[in-house]
Write a protein that holds these residues in place. Structure first.
Motif, PDB file in Angstrom:
ATOM      1  N   SER A  31     -40.890 -22.892 -12.489  1.00 27.63           N
ATOM      2  CA  SER A  31     -41.248 -23.111 -13.879  1.00 27.63           C
ATOM      3  C   SER A  31     -42.752 -23.286 -14.042  1.00 27.63           C
ATOM      4  CB  SER A  31     -40.520 -24.346 -14.416  1.00 27.63           C
ATOM      5  OG  SER A  31     -40.876 -24.604 -15.756  1.00 27.63           O
ATOM      6  N   GLN A  32     -43.379 -23.935 -13.084  1.00 29.66           N
ATOM      7  CA  GLN A  32     -44.821 -24.187 -13.166  1.00 29.66           C
ATOM      8  C   GLN A  32     -45.621 -22.894 -13.105  1.00 29.66           C
ATOM      9  OE1 GLN A  32     -45.211 -26.958  -9.920  1.00 29.66           O
ATOM     10  NE2 GLN A  32     -44.972 -28.746 -11.240  1.00 29.66           N
ATOM     11  N   TRP A  33     -45.320 -22.036 -12.109  1.00 32.56           N
ATOM     12  CA  TRP A  33     -46.122 -20.816 -12.040  1.00 32.56           C
ATOM     13  C   TRP A  33     -45.719 -19.794 -13.105  1.00 32.56           C
ATOM     14  CZ3 TRP A  33     -43.230 -16.563 -11.081  1.00 32.56           C
ATOM     15  CH2 TRP A  33     -42.097 -16.661 -10.267  1.00 32.56           C
ATOM     16  N   MET A  34     -44.464 -19.803 -13.545  1.00 33.05           N
ATOM     17  CA  MET A  34     -44.069 -18.924 -14.650  1.00 33.05           C
ATOM     18  C   MET A  34     -44.801 -19.315 -15.937  1.00 33.05           C
ATOM     19  SD  MET A  34     -39.987 -18.692 -13.813  1.00 33.05           S
ATOM     20  CE  MET A  34     -39.519 -17.727 -15.252  1.00 33.05           C
ATOM     21  N   TYR A  35     -44.959 -20.619 -16.153  1.00 27.74           N
ATOM     22  CA  TYR A  35     -45.691 -21.104 -17.328  1.00 27.74           C
ATOM     23  C   TYR A  35     -47.143 -20.630 -17.264  1.00 27.74           C
ATOM     24  CZ  TYR A  35     -47.822 -24.355 -20.648  1.00 27.74           C
ATOM     25  OH  TYR A  35     -48.535 -24.903 -21.695  1.00 27.74           O
ATOM     26  N   GLN A  36     -47.752 -20.695 -16.086  1.00 30.77           N
ATOM     27  CA  GLN A  36     -49.136 -20.253 -15.940  1.00 30.77           C
ATOM     28  C   GLN A  36     -49.268 -18.742 -16.174  1.00 30.77           C
ATOM     29  OE1 GLN A  36     -51.881 -21.910 -15.641  1.00 30.77           O
ATOM     30  NE2 GLN A  36     -51.038 -23.958 -15.356  1.00 30.77           N
ATOM     31  N   ILE A  37     -48.292 -17.990 -15.698  1.00 30.84           N
ATOM     32  CA  ILE A  37     -48.330 -16.544 -15.930  1.00 30.84           C
ATOM     33  C   ILE A  37     -48.243 -16.235 -17.416  1.00 30.84           C
ATOM     34  CG2 ILE A  37     -46.996 -14.403 -15.631  1.00 30.84           C
ATOM     35  CD1 ILE A  37     -46.410 -15.337 -12.783  1.00 30.84           C
ATOM     36  N   HIS A  38     -47.405 -16.984 -18.116  1.00 28.35           N
ATOM     37  CA  HIS A  38     -47.300 -16.786 -19.565  1.00 28.35           C
ATOM     38  C   HIS A  38     -48.660 -16.991 -20.234  1.00 28.35           C
ATOM     39  CE1 HIS A  38     -46.414 -18.019 -23.766  1.00 28.35           C
ATOM     40  NE2 HIS A  38     -45.451 -17.115 -23.675  1.00 28.35           N
ATOM     41  N   ARG A  39     -49.400 -17.978 -19.803  1.00 26.38           N
ATOM     42  CA  ARG A  39     -50.690 -18.292 -20.419  1.00 26.38           C
ATOM     43  C   ARG A  39     -51.735 -17.201 -20.184  1.00 26.38           C
ATOM     44  NH1 ARG A  39     -51.782 -23.366 -22.303  1.00 26.38           N
ATOM     45  NH2 ARG A  39     -53.988 -23.095 -21.774  1.00 26.38           N
ATOM     46  N   ILE A  40     -51.636 -16.459 -19.075  1.00 32.55           N
ATOM     47  CA  ILE A  40     -52.639 -15.428 -18.792  1.00 32.55           C
ATOM     48  C   ILE A  40     -52.121 -14.018 -19.084  1.00 32.55           C
ATOM     49  CG2 ILE A  40     -53.771 -16.872 -17.065  1.00 32.55           C
ATOM     50  CD1 ILE A  40     -52.459 -15.179 -14.892  1.00 32.55           C
ATOM     51  N   THR A  41     -51.005 -13.929 -19.791  1.00 30.40           N
ATOM     52  CA  THR A  41     -50.455 -12.633 -20.187  1.00 30.40           C
ATOM     53  C   THR A  41     -50.911 -12.289 -21.603  1.00 30.40           C
ATOM     54  OG1 THR A  41     -48.491 -12.921 -18.797  1.00 30.40           O
ATOM     55  CG2 THR A  41     -48.328 -11.322 -20.584  1.00 30.40           C
ATOM     56  N   LYS A  42     -51.327 -11.044 -21.809  1.00 30.29           N
ATOM     57  CA  LYS A  42     -51.741 -10.609 -23.140  1.00 30.29           C
ATOM     58  C   LYS A  42     -50.572 -10.698 -24.123  1.00 30.29           C
ATOM     59  CE  LYS A  42     -55.531  -7.592 -21.726  1.00 30.29           C
ATOM     60  NZ  LYS A  42     -56.060  -6.199 -21.709  1.00 30.29           N
ATOM     61  N   LEU A  43     -50.900 -10.730 -25.401  1.00 31.52           N
ATOM     62  CA  LEU A  43     -49.885 -10.948 -26.421  1.00 31.52           C
ATOM     63  C   LEU A  43     -48.786  -9.892 -26.381  1.00 31.52           C
ATOM     64  CD1 LEU A  43     -49.027 -12.763 -28.751  1.00 31.52           C
ATOM     65  CD2 LEU A  43     -50.341 -11.284 -30.296  1.00 31.52           C
ATOM     66  N   ASN A  44     -49.146  -8.642 -26.070  1.00 33.87           N
ATOM     67  CA  ASN A  44     -48.139  -7.576 -26.008  1.00 33.87           C
ATOM     68  C   ASN A  44     -47.717  -7.282 -24.568  1.00 33.87           C
ATOM     69  OD1 ASN A  44     -50.519  -6.393 -25.146  1.00 33.87           O
ATOM     70  ND2 ASN A  44     -50.063  -4.406 -26.068  1.00 33.87           N
ATOM     71  N   GLY A  45     -48.000  -8.223 -23.660  1.00 28.96           N
ATOM     72  CA  GLY A  45     -47.736  -8.009 -22.250  1.00 28.96           C
ATOM     73  C   GLY A  45     -46.314  -8.363 -21.825  1.00 28.96           C
ATOM     74  N   ALA A  46     -46.026  -8.116 -20.536  1.00 29.33           N
ATOM     75  CA  ALA A  46     -44.675  -8.313 -20.004  1.00 29.33           C
ATOM     76  C   ALA A  46     -44.730  -8.950 -18.627  1.00 29.33           C
ATOM     77  CB  ALA A  46     -43.936  -6.981 -19.927  1.00 29.33           C
ATOM     78  N   PHE A  47     -43.590  -9.474 -18.223  1.00 29.32           N
ATOM     79  CA  PHE A  47     -43.423 -10.122 -16.925  1.00 29.32           C
ATOM     80  C   PHE A  47     -42.066  -9.705 -16.373  1.00 29.32           C
ATOM     81  CE2 PHE A  47     -42.059 -14.448 -15.001  1.00 29.32           C
ATOM     82  CZ  PHE A  47     -42.365 -14.025 -13.723  1.00 29.32           C
ATOM     83  N   TRP A  48     -42.075  -9.033 -15.216  1.00 32.45           N
ATOM     84  CA  TRP A  48     -40.840  -8.626 -14.551  1.00 32.45           C
ATOM     85  C   TRP A  48     -40.672  -9.460 -13.284  1.00 32.45           C
ATOM     86  CZ3 TRP A  48     -37.329  -4.376 -15.425  1.00 32.45           C
ATOM     87  CH2 TRP A  48     -37.593  -3.641 -16.600  1.00 32.45           C
ATOM     88  N   LEU A  49     -39.522 -10.129 -13.200  1.00 29.34           N
ATOM     89  CA  LEU A  49     -39.258 -11.051 -12.098  1.00 29.34           C
ATOM     90  C   LEU A  49     -38.037 -10.594 -11.304  1.00 29.34           C
ATOM     91  CD1 LEU A  49     -39.699 -13.819 -10.664  1.00 29.34           C
ATOM     92  CD2 LEU A  49     -38.247 -14.824 -12.439  1.00 29.34           C
ATOM     93  N   ASN A  50     -38.240 -10.321 -10.012  1.00 31.63           N
ATOM     94  CA  ASN A  50     -37.146  -9.934  -9.124  1.00 31.63           C
ATOM     95  C   ASN A  50     -36.687 -11.149  -8.321  1.00 31.63           C
ATOM     96  OD1 ASN A  50     -37.019  -8.579  -5.876  1.00 31.63           O
ATOM     97  ND2 ASN A  50     -35.372  -8.378  -7.359  1.00 31.63           N
ATOM     98  N   VAL A  51     -35.409 -11.515  -8.461  1.00 28.90           N
ATOM     99  CA  VAL A  51     -34.858 -12.647  -7.724  1.00 28.90           C
ATOM    100  C   VAL A  51     -33.439 -12.333  -7.260  1.00 28.90           C
ATOM    101  CG1 VAL A  51     -36.226 -14.576  -8.588  1.00 28.90           C
ATOM    102  CG2 VAL A  51     -34.409 -13.673  -9.993  1.00 28.90           C
ATOM    103  N   GLY A  52     -33.021 -13.017  -6.193  1.00 26.96           N
ATOM    104  CA  GLY A  52     -31.691 -12.791  -5.627  1.00 26.96           C
ATOM    105  C   GLY A  52     -30.764 -13.963  -5.829  1.00 26.96           C
ATOM    106  N   TYR A  53     -30.313 -14.552  -4.713  1.00 24.05           N
ATOM    107  CA  TYR A  53     -29.301 -15.611  -4.753  1.00 24.05           C
ATOM    108  C   TYR A  53     -29.739 -16.784  -3.886  1.00 24.05           C
ATOM    109  CZ  TYR A  53     -26.614 -11.461  -6.084  1.00 24.05           C
ATOM    110  OH  TYR A  53     -26.193 -10.308  -6.688  1.00 24.05           O
TER     111      TYR A  53
END
Length: 339
Positions: free
Chosen positions: A126-148
């Protein structure tokens, strides 16, 4: 192409009639190449100059914030260090990215992980995802690959998206299922053959999505009409939210050519589709857990500017060697095309 697949004389197949691999001689294993040909196409000298110019500008900004890169070349910037240290510093200087593509540690005991409780892992993500949100442009995107991972006393193979999907300010547009053939074999449960990609955006009203750049031309009925109009786009169909890409494999006669020594490497083909869909040329792509730098190679091959963070020096060295081999392959491909 059909190939000869025969039984072992000492181990009979249970049912030839219902085993297409034996009955029809079909070998469905797909060994991936060092890089898809689509990433090896050369750019014009003018466009290469634009890439280098933008790279120098971004590199100059980042060097003041997080120091010198471990390696930099042709739109590729790799920094050795902890993303949790780098991200807040970038945020303070208001450097923004168009797209982040990453696959963080899954908290399942890999060599590059520190053990955490499930609660600690969710908080860390949650901490690093929050930081990524802050440095993403307004029309930008975030793709996260996760397993189990295992949630003690509750579940053995709990999909990490169930735990993380709402743990940041991002808007979850959809989940994409990555289906593959090779994987872990099990006896007391079904063998896992998929992972998830979470497709996040910052602004639900406006975001980059280049559908025409990722359409699937393999259309079963391309000339089908409804009310006199063709039903399918001439460029192909929407690839849907289930993607079939071969996993990066190991083993005698099965090893993918793009395989490195990294234990958790996703294929270039899948990250290429992500980058095509959610960014444009000359835009900034970030991977805060760069690993073997699949995101970096795909980004450079598509004319984007890549910034990667990797905490381990051996993985940084591995990624640099891989990128240099990619450049040699691209140069060779360019020479062949010009002849």
């Amino acid at each position: 192409m059909k190939v000869s697949i025969t039984e072992n004389a000492h181990r009979k197949i249970a049912s030839k009639e219902h085993n297409i691999y034996i009955a029809e001689g079909i070998d469905q294993h797909q060994s991936t190449q060092i890089a898809p040909l689509s990433l090896l196409k050369p750019f014009s000298p003018d466009f290469n100059c634009q890439i280098l110019k933008k790279q120098k500008t971004i590199e100059s900004q980042l060097n003041q914030l997080i120091g010198q890169p471990f390696y930099t070349d042709d739109g590729f910037m790799l920094y050795q260090g902890d993303a949790m240290d780098f991200l807040p510093k970038i945020d303070s200087a208001q450097v923004e990215f168009d797209l982040t593509v990453t696959s963080p540690p899954y908290n399942i005991g890999k060599e590059y992980e520190l053990p955490m409780s499930v609660e600690e892992y969710i908080k860390w993500c949650s901490q690093w995802m929050y930081q990524i949100h802050r440095i993403t442009k307004l029309n930008g995107a975030f793709w996260l690959n996760v397993g189990y991972l295992e949630v003690p006393n509750q579940g053995l193979c709990v999909p990490i998206p169930y735990l993380l999907w709402d743990k940041s300010p991002f808007y979850l547009l959809q989940e994409v299922v990555w289906q593959y053939g090779a994987g872990v074999s099990t006896k007391h449960r079904l063998s896992p053959r998929n992972e998830k990609w979470l497709f996040y955006i910052k602004n639900s009203e406006e975001y980059t999505f280049n559908l025409d750049d990722i359409r699937d031309p393999n259309v079963k009925y391309p000339n089908q009409k409804k009310n006199g109009k063709y039903r399918c786009n001439p460029l192909g169909k929407n690839p849907s939210d289930v993607w079939e890409f071969p996993k990066v494999t190991t083993g005698t006669k099965r090893s993918s050519k793009e395989r490195t020594g990294h234990p958790s490497q996703f294929p270039l083909g899948i990250v290429e589709r992500v980058i095509r869909a959610s960014s444009n040329q000359l835009e900034l792509v970030l991977d805060p857990f760069a690993g073997s730098c699949s995101t970096g190679i795909a980004s450079v091959g598509l004319g984007r500017i890549f910034v990667g963070f990797e905490i381990r020096q051996d993985y940084c060295e591995m990624a640099v060697n891989r990128f240099q081999e990619f450049k040699r392959q691209r140069d060779y491909h360019s020479q062949v095309e010009s002849e």
